[in-house]
Structures are given as C-alpha cells and as structure tokens.
Design a protein around this motif. Structure first.
Motif, short mmCIF file in Angstrom:
data_model
loop_
_atom_site.label_atom_id
_atom_site.label_comp_id
_atom_site.label_asym_id
_atom_site.label_seq_id
_atom_site.Cartn_x
_atom_site.Cartn_y
_atom_site.Cartn_z
N GLN A 188 1.04 -1.49 -0.33
CA GLN A 188 0.34 0.48 0.32
C GLN A 188 1.19 1.32 -0.05
O GLN A 188 0.76 1.99 -0.82
CB GLN A 188 -1.15 -0.09 1.22
N VAL A 189 1.79 0.87 0.63
CA VAL A 189 2.81 2.14 0.85
C VAL A 189 3.95 2.73 -0.53
O VAL A 189 3.43 3.80 -1.24
CB VAL A 189 3.49 2.65 1.92
N TRP A 190 3.74 1.19 -1.23
CA TRP A 190 4.76 1.80 -2.63
C TRP A 190 3.48 2.25 -3.32
O TRP A 190 4.00 2.71 -4.40
CB TRP A 190 5.19 -0.21 -2.96
N GLN A 191 2.59 2.02 -3.88
CA GLN A 191 1.39 1.75 -4.57
C GLN A 191 1.31 4.04 -4.02
O GLN A 191 1.15 4.36 -5.28
CB GLN A 191 0.21 1.29 -4.28
N GLY A 192 1.08 3.88 -2.76
CA GLY A 192 0.64 5.30 -2.86
C GLY A 192 1.82 5.80 -2.69
O GLY A 192 1.47 7.34 -3.37
N LEU A 193 3.28 5.56 -2.34
CA LEU A 193 4.59 6.97 -3.33
C LEU A 193 5.03 6.51 -5.01
O LEU A 193 5.00 8.11 -5.16
CB LEU A 193 5.64 6.27 -2.78
N HIS A 194 4.23 5.78 -5.89
CA HIS A 194 4.87 5.63 -7.57
C HIS A 194 4.48 3.81 -7.91
O HIS A 194 5.29 3.51 -7.63
CB HIS A 194 6.37 5.92 -6.99
N ALA A 195 3.28 3.99 -8.20
CA ALA A 195 2.64 2.80 -8.83
C ALA A 195 3.70 2.19 -9.64
O ALA A 195 3.71 1.13 -10.46
CB ALA A 195 1.70 3.36 -8.98
N PRO A 196 4.18 3.69 -10.47
CA PRO A 196 4.96 2.14 -11.87
C PRO A 196 5.98 1.87 -11.43
O PRO A 196 6.53 1.02 -12.14
CB PRO A 196 4.89 3.86 -12.48
N SER A 197 6.42 2.13 -10.41
CA SER A 197 7.74 2.01 -10.24
C SER A 197 7.42 0.44 -10.13
O SER A 197 8.50 -1.07 -10.17
CB SER A 197 9.05 2.71 -8.75
N LEU A 198 6.23 -0.03 -8.48
CA LEU A 198 5.73 -0.90 -8.27
C LEU A 198 6.00 -1.87 -9.80
O LEU A 198 5.46 -3.21 -9.50
CB LEU A 198 4.60 -1.10 -7.87
#
Length: 100
Positions: free
Chosen positions: A33-43
C-alpha cells in the motif's frame, strides 16, 4: 543508510499508530500500500521485471509476501541490520589493575 532506514521505519510506525488511535483498533499499512501510494509505476515495473526472470513464479511469490508485511518492518529490519554491520567494534571499557 541504516540510520535513514530506521528513521523512515519510525515515521511509518508513528503514522500507523496515529491511524490506530483514530480507528480505535490496531492498524498497520502494508508495504504494498505504501509503495503503491508513493510511486505506483515503479511497483508495476518491478513486477514485470521479476516476471521476465528465470524463477518468475518463485520471485512473484516472494514479492507478494514482502508486499503484505507491515511497511515499518520491511524498512526497519534491513535498517537495523545495516546499522549493526556498520558500527565500529567495541573497545574494552574496563581497565586492568596494572593499567590504573
């Protein structure tokens, strides 16, 4: 680097604590959730990169497991390990009787 990761883990823990107090129950934000909120394209790029590797199914399972853990733990544990690895060795703290 370890100090920065520990500081980030503390910030994430304070955010989770604030949300838990507001909701009157224990809440933790998943690393995904944190990664998706910070920068979804990198995930998405990380998922596609791991899908193109030899052990794609195994790597996808590992990534899925890591993304489900609380964010403060995923960031804090490597920070603690790095901080312990980077510290200087301890010197002797006590003097021998002959050194007094």
């Amino acid at each position: 680097m370890g100090t920065w990761l520990i500081a980030l883990a503390m910030v994430l823990l304070v955010i989770d604590g604030t949300k838990s107090l507001a909701a009157n129950q224990l809440l933790f934000a998943d690393f995904g959730q944190v990664w998706q909120g910070l920068h979804a394209p990198s995930l998405d790029m990380s998922r596609s990169f791991l899908a193109s590797r030899f052990f794609a199914d195994l790597l996808a399972g590992v990534l899925h497991a890591i993304l489900g853990y609380p964010a403060f733990a995923v960031v804090g544990i490597p920070g603690i390990v790095l901080a312990l690895m980077g510290r200087r060795p301890r010197r002797e703290r006590f003097l021998r009787q002959s050194e007094i």
